[in-house]
Design an enzyme around this catalytic site. Structure first.
Site, PDB file in Angstrom:
ATOM      1  N   THR A   2      71.688  47.257  28.408  1.00 46.25           N
ATOM      2  CA  THR A   2      72.566  48.394  28.794  1.00 46.25           C
ATOM      3  C   THR A   2      71.911  49.902  29.356  1.00 46.25           C
ATOM      4  O   THR A   2      71.061  50.358  28.592  1.00 46.25           O
ATOM      5  CB  THR A   2      73.839  49.017  28.145  1.00 46.25           C
ATOM      6  OG1 THR A   2      74.830  47.878  27.646  1.00 46.25           O
ATOM      7  CG2 THR A   2      74.599  50.270  28.579  1.00 46.25           C
TER       8      THR A   2
ATOM      9  N   LYS B 180      79.871  48.763  32.902  1.00 48.63           N
ATOM     10  CA  LYS B 180      79.404  48.738  31.240  1.00 48.63           C
ATOM     11  C   LYS B 180      79.378  50.249  30.759  1.00 48.63           C
ATOM     12  O   LYS B 180      80.092  50.449  30.062  1.00 48.63           O
ATOM     13  CB  LYS B 180      77.903  48.239  31.043  1.00 48.63           C
ATOM     14  CG  LYS B 180      77.313  48.318  29.616  1.00 48.63           C
ATOM     15  CD  LYS B 180      78.505  47.160  28.894  1.00 48.63           C
ATOM     16  CE  LYS B 180      78.256  47.858  27.054  1.00 48.63           C
ATOM     17  NZ  LYS B 180      76.838  47.193  26.936  1.00 48.63           N
TER      18      LYS B 180
END
Length: 297
Positions: free
Chosen positions: A97, A172
Site C-alpha cells: 500500500t 486502497k
C-alpha cells in the site's frame, strides 16, 4: 504449475499470501530481511536464495509486499533492483500500500523497460491473507490484469480491475481511510454502551443487525472477548499495525491536499492514530484504538 514466483516481503500479510501460492503448486522463492519469516515459508514448501536479485532474474512473476513507497521505489528502481534484474517478459505485481503517485512512477519505469506491472494492494487483514480470501484492487493494463489472474485467484476471492496504473492504490487509500474512521466510530459506540452497563457481545450483536453494521463491528471487533478470532482477543497482537494504519491515513491526507479534497474525518482519524502511536501502541493491531478511548466505568 510451471511458473516460478519470487515473493519479496514476508510480513504478517506477505507470508500467508506466499504460502497460499505454495499450496497452489507454484514454485515460490521467498525473501525478507527477517530470516524467521523466510524459514517459515521454506518449512511450508517454498524455497529461498541468498541473492534475491539472482532469484528475480529467473522468475516469471515477481510479487512484492513492502511497508511504504520508499521501499517499493528503492527495490524496483535501484541500480541492482527488480527492473534491472528481471528477465524479459516477467510480470511484476506490487501488493504494497503506497501513494498512487509512487505506483505510477514505478509502473512508468517498468513500462519503459518493457515490463507489465500492476499495483495490487489488498484488503481483508491477516485472516483474509491466511484464508486466501483477500480483496485485490488492481491498477494497470487489462492485459496484465488477465495475466495475473492465476496468481491473484490463489490469494484472494474478490479481484477488481480499478483502472490504469495507480488506480488500485487510489482505491486502497480511500478504503483504509474509511476503515480507520469506522474502527474509531465502532470503538466509541461500544465504549458508550459499556459505560451504560451493556454487555459488549450483546451490544455488538444487535448493532451488527442494525443500521450501524460495518466490517469492524462484524469481522474485526475491537473489544477484547467479543470475537475470539479478532486481534482484540489476542492482546492486539499481529494483524494490521497502528503504525501501518497511520501511514495509510497519512497517504489519504497527502492525497487530499494534492487534489484539494476535504476529508475532515480522515484527518481526525489520522491525528487520533498518531496520538495512539506516540503513546507506545505503534506495533499493536489498529483495533487497539479501543484502548485509547478509555475504560468504561
Amino acid at each position: 504449475m510451471s511458473a516460478n514466483i519470487v515473493f519479496i516481503g514476508l510480513g504478517n500479510m506477505g507470508l500467508p499470501m506466499a504460502q497460499n501460492l505454495v499450496r497452489a503448486g507454484f514454485s515460490v522463492s521467498g525473501h525478507d530481511l527477517v530470516k524467521a519469516s523466510v524459514d517459515k515459508l521454506v518449512a511450508s514448501g517454498g524455497k529461498t536464495e541468498a541473492d534475491s536479485m539472482a532469484a528475480v532474474a529467473k522468475a516469471d512473476v515477481v510479487i512484492t509486499m513492502l511497508p511504504a513507497s520508499r521501499h517499493v521505489e528503492s527495490l524496483y528502481l535501484g541500480e541492482a533492483g527488480v527492473l534491472a534484474s528481471a528477465k524479459p517478459g516477467a510480470l511484476l505485481i506490487d501488493c504494497s500500500t503506497i501513494a498512487p503517485e509512487a505506483a505510477r512512477k514505478v509502473a512508468a519505469a517498468a513500462g519503459a523497460r518493457g515490463f507489465e506491472m500492476l499495483d495490487a494492494p489488498v484488503s481483508g487483514g491477516t485472516n483474509g491473507a491466511t484464508a486466501g480470501t483477500l480483496t485485490f484492487m488492481v491498477g494497470g493494463s487489462r492485459q496484465a490484469f488477465e495475466a495475473a489472474q492465476p496468481y491473484l485467484q490463489k490469494m484472494g476471492k474478490a479481484i477488481y480491475h480499478a483502472g490504469d496504473s495507480g488506480s488500485g492504490q487510489t482505491v486502497k487509500v480511500c478504503n483504509n481511510m474509511l476503515l480507520g474512521i469506522l474502527m474509531i466510530g465502532t470503538s466509541e459506540a461500544i465504549r458508550l454502551g459499556m459505560a451504560n452497563g451493556m454487555d459488549p457481545k450483546v451490544l455488538s450483536e444487535i448493532m451488527s443487525k442494525s443500521s450501524g453494521r460495518n466490517w469492524a463491528l462484524e469481522v474485526y471487533n475491537p473489544c477484547p472477548g467479543v470475537m475470539e478470532t479478532a486481534p482484540a482477543s489476542k492482546d492486539y497482537a499481529g494483524g494490521f499495525g497502528v503504525d501501518l494504519m497511520l501511514k495509510d491515513l497519512g497517504l489519504a491526507v497527502e492525497n487530499a491536499l494534492a487534489t484539494n479534497c476535504a476529508i475532515p474525518l480522515g484527518s481526525t482519524a489520522r491525528n487520533l492514530y498518531d496520538i495512539h502511536s506516540m503513546n507506545g501502541a505503534g506495533k499493536l493491531d489498529f483495533s487497539s484504538i479501543f484502548n485509547m478511548l478509555g475504560k468504561a466505568k
